[in-house]
Design an enzyme around this catalytic site. Sequence first.
Site, PDB file in Angstrom:
ATOM      1  N   HIS A   3      38.584  46.747  35.422  1.00  0.00           N
ATOM      2  CA  HIS A   3      39.881  46.213  34.936  1.00  0.00           C
ATOM      3  C   HIS A   3      40.284  45.100  35.903  1.00  0.00           C
ATOM      4  O   HIS A   3      39.542  44.145  36.098  1.00  0.00           O
ATOM      5  CB  HIS A   3      40.862  47.376  34.848  1.00  0.00           C
ATOM      6  CG  HIS A   3      42.173  47.095  34.170  1.00  0.00           C
ATOM      7  ND1 HIS A   3      42.441  45.955  33.462  1.00  0.00           N
ATOM      8  CD2 HIS A   3      43.325  47.848  34.091  1.00  0.00           C
ATOM      9  CE1 HIS A   3      43.677  46.007  32.972  1.00  0.00           C
ATOM     10  NE2 HIS A   3      44.233  47.136  33.348  1.00  0.00           N
ATOM     11  N   HIS A  41      34.465  41.811  26.968  1.00  0.00           N
ATOM     12  CA  HIS A  41      35.807  42.325  26.703  1.00  0.00           C
ATOM     13  C   HIS A  41      35.770  43.313  25.559  1.00  0.00           C
ATOM     14  O   HIS A  41      34.990  43.149  24.627  1.00  0.00           O
ATOM     15  CB  HIS A  41      36.777  41.181  26.359  1.00  0.00           C
ATOM     16  CG  HIS A  41      38.197  41.566  26.564  1.00  0.00           C
ATOM     17  ND1 HIS A  41      38.931  42.205  25.594  1.00  0.00           N
ATOM     18  CD2 HIS A  41      38.997  41.453  27.658  1.00  0.00           C
ATOM     19  CE1 HIS A  41      40.136  42.454  26.075  1.00  0.00           C
ATOM     20  NE2 HIS A  41      40.210  42.016  27.315  1.00  0.00           N
ATOM     21  N   ASP A  83      39.412  37.333  34.082  1.00  0.00           N
ATOM     22  CA  ASP A  83      39.163  37.446  35.515  1.00  0.00           C
ATOM     23  C   ASP A  83      38.168  36.425  36.043  1.00  0.00           C
ATOM     24  O   ASP A  83      38.125  36.173  37.242  1.00  0.00           O
ATOM     25  CB  ASP A  83      38.663  38.862  35.841  1.00  0.00           C
ATOM     26  CG  ASP A  83      39.748  39.891  35.615  1.00  0.00           C
ATOM     27  OD1 ASP A  83      40.835  39.703  36.174  1.00  0.00           O
ATOM     28  OD2 ASP A  83      39.511  40.856  34.865  1.00  0.00           O
TER      29      ASP A  83
HETATM   30  C1  COA Z   1      35.347  44.664  30.028  1.00  0.00           C
HETATM   31  C2  COA Z   1      34.347  45.788  29.797  1.00  0.00           C
HETATM   32  C3  COA Z   1      34.736  46.961  30.677  1.00  0.00           C
HETATM   33  C4  COA Z   1      34.439  46.209  28.327  1.00  0.00           C
HETATM   34  O1  COA Z   1      33.722  47.363  28.211  1.00  0.00           O
HETATM   35  P1  COA Z   1      33.259  48.041  26.844  1.00  0.00           P
HETATM   36  O2  COA Z   1      34.023  47.518  25.703  1.00  0.00           O
HETATM   37  O3  COA Z   1      33.290  49.497  27.106  1.00  0.00           O
HETATM   38  O4  COA Z   1      31.794  47.530  26.672  1.00  0.00           O
HETATM   39  P2  COA Z   1      30.524  48.190  27.332  1.00  0.00           P
HETATM   40  O5  COA Z   1      30.685  48.313  28.803  1.00  0.00           O
HETATM   41  O6  COA Z   1      30.178  49.433  26.571  1.00  0.00           O
HETATM   42  O7  COA Z   1      29.476  47.058  27.031  1.00  0.00           O
HETATM   43  C5  COA Z   1      28.812  46.882  25.770  1.00  0.00           C
HETATM   44  C6  COA Z   1      27.440  46.277  26.057  1.00  0.00           C
HETATM   45  O8  COA Z   1      27.593  44.990  26.655  1.00  0.00           O
HETATM   46  C7  COA Z   1      27.061  45.005  27.973  1.00  0.00           C
HETATM   47  N1  COA Z   1      28.019  44.348  28.847  1.00  0.00           N
HETATM   48  C8  COA Z   1      29.374  44.382  28.754  1.00  0.00           C
HETATM   49  N2  COA Z   1      29.916  43.669  29.740  1.00  0.00           N
HETATM   50  C9  COA Z   1      28.907  43.183  30.464  1.00  0.00           C
HETATM   51  C10 COA Z   1      28.839  42.378  31.608  1.00  0.00           C
HETATM   52  N3  COA Z   1      29.943  41.946  32.197  1.00  0.00           N
HETATM   53  N4  COA Z   1      27.634  42.045  32.098  1.00  0.00           N
HETATM   54  C11 COA Z   1      26.513  42.482  31.504  1.00  0.00           C
HETATM   55  N5  COA Z   1      26.499  43.250  30.415  1.00  0.00           N
HETATM   56  C12 COA Z   1      27.689  43.603  29.901  1.00  0.00           C
HETATM   57  C13 COA Z   1      26.955  46.474  28.357  1.00  0.00           C
HETATM   58  O9  COA Z   1      25.975  46.685  29.342  1.00  0.00           O
HETATM   59  C14 COA Z   1      26.627  47.099  27.050  1.00  0.00           C
HETATM   60  O10 COA Z   1      25.271  46.852  26.770  1.00  0.00           O
HETATM   61  P3  COA Z   1      24.386  47.983  26.053  1.00  0.00           P
HETATM   62  O11 COA Z   1      25.023  48.196  24.709  1.00  0.00           O
HETATM   63  O12 COA Z   1      23.041  47.349  26.023  1.00  0.00           O
HETATM   64  O13 COA Z   1      24.483  49.197  26.924  1.00  0.00           O
HETATM   65  C15 COA Z   1      32.918  45.320  30.087  1.00  0.00           C
HETATM   66  O14 COA Z   1      32.628  44.164  29.348  1.00  0.00           O
HETATM   67  C16 COA Z   1      32.722  45.098  31.571  1.00  0.00           C
HETATM   68  O15 COA Z   1      32.411  46.050  32.297  1.00  0.00           O
HETATM   69  N6  COA Z   1      32.861  43.823  32.055  1.00  0.00           N
HETATM   70  C17 COA Z   1      32.743  43.556  33.461  1.00  0.00           C
HETATM   71  C18 COA Z   1      34.013  43.938  34.191  1.00  0.00           C
HETATM   72  C19 COA Z   1      35.139  42.982  33.880  1.00  0.00           C
HETATM   73  O16 COA Z   1      34.989  41.773  33.908  1.00  0.00           O
HETATM   74  N7  COA Z   1      36.318  43.574  33.634  1.00  0.00           N
HETATM   75  C20 COA Z   1      37.515  42.811  33.348  1.00  0.00           C
HETATM   76  C21 COA Z   1      37.926  42.972  31.928  1.00  0.00           C
HETATM   77  S1  COA Z   1      39.259  41.891  31.493  1.00  0.00           S
END
Ligand code: COA
Length: 391
Positions: free
Chosen positions: A239, A277, A328
């Site tokens: 987050h 996201h 971010d």
């Molecule tokens: C924002 C976030 C938590 C959303 O999570 P979510 O909706 O639960 O999505 P998931 O984590 O399940 O990701 C879905 C897929 O995309 C991939 N993915 C998502 N964000 C990614 C990232 N930043 N880098 C690489 N791969 C990513 C996941 O590995 C997953 O792949 P898979 O289906 O092959 O396992 C996620 O994109 C993330 O962890 N981003 C990085 C942290 C970040 O920047 N957070 C700030 C958010 S505003």
Amino acid sequence: MKQTSSDGGDLGGGTPREVADKPTKGLADVVAASTALSDIDGKAGRLFYRGYDIHDLAGRTTFEETAHLLQRGSLPSRARLADYGAELARGRTLGTLVERDIPEIAERQAPMEALRTLVSLAGADDPDKDSNAPEANLRKAARLTAQQPILVARYHAARTGATLPEIDPELSIAGNFLLQITGRRPERRAAEIFDTCLVLHADHTMNASTFAARVCAATLSDMHSAIVAAIGTLKGPLHGGANEQVMRTLEGLDPRGVAQAVRDRLAAGEKIMGFGHRVYKTEDPRATHLRRMSEELAEASGDDTYYRMSREMEEVVLAEKHLYPNVDFYAATVYHYLGIPTDLFTPVFSVSRMSGWTAHVIEQHADNRLIRPDSEYIGERDQKWAPIGER
Ligand SMILES: CC(C)(COP(=O)(O)OP(=O)(O)OC[C@H]1O[C@@H](n2cnc3c(N)ncnc32)[C@H](O)[C@@H]1OP(=O)(O)O)[C@@H](O)C(=O)NCCC(=O)NCCS
């Protein structure tokens, strides 16, 4: 498919209680609350605060006006803004417990932990601490919004031993924050850019920290408790903590090997912070503004290395994973160019999001029902109990 709950389902009114038969992991796509505060169109990449497009607000509306919009329901007239500004100015004064404990907290706690503690302590000295009445909540929302930047600045001064510059009444919240963190009166454009950052981060529907605040508020707990829950939630790297991690990633990369390093990390199954996201399926509209401001500041600084590295990362992540930068990603380099220490990036997020969190607590208390979802039981059943000596 829907089914009645396993506990019998009939809740006295004669209507069987319906629950989804499988949980949605991470509550994705579950509508958890009604809100008039913000709205996202994830497919079109649009964000609205109370019906105003973020593209109309960013760069044209101050953070103070935006906080008023969220907490008090409308964009203020000049007169209303002056009154709200005066209330914010009065609300900046910190309580005795906070004043007494800042030095030790600054010594022993990392920034987000410290803010969690300090906001909790601030609750003790808030004159409205025992009331959830609408008027009390409005006053507390203004005080929390006014105090959050001061808490960050006071914490930073305590840990560095710097003398904190006095608040300049001519400057905005954004301008004063830069003044107190960097020790220099900010240039006009720097203060404008930072003000736009605060506007862009102010609210974002049912994000994790806002949800945490609403769950807490829905028990009819008080605003400070709800904000403590929100700060603890914002801290995590998935987050608000992501902005700090973005900068650490940039600092750790060789500028000549960015593309390969990102490909290697993705191939190893690592997440690249600042991308992806839950709701946006296209570019996050906030990232559009932040990218532009990062470029402008990079040019002005005379060293655009981190900006160029960010662009390269963006290209690789889009090509490899079809993921876009979120709020971010470019916030990190914007804050860096503005001279904000990297470990204060997430606290900066909290300075802005305080306006949205408090507005959500007001909204929750105004039309409340306990938030209490169901769970799917996946553990053992029909276990046979035995006395302790026979297990
Ligand atoms: C924002 C976030 C938590 C959303 O999570 P979510 O909706 O639960 O999505 P998931 O984590 O399940 O990701 C879905 C897929 O995309 C991939 N993915 C998502 N964000 C990614 C990232 N930043 N880098 C690489 N791969 C990513 C996941 O590995 C997953 O792949 P898979 O289906 O092959 O396992 C996620 O994109 C993330 O962890 N981003 C990085 C942290 C970040 O920047 N957070 C700030 C958010 S505003």
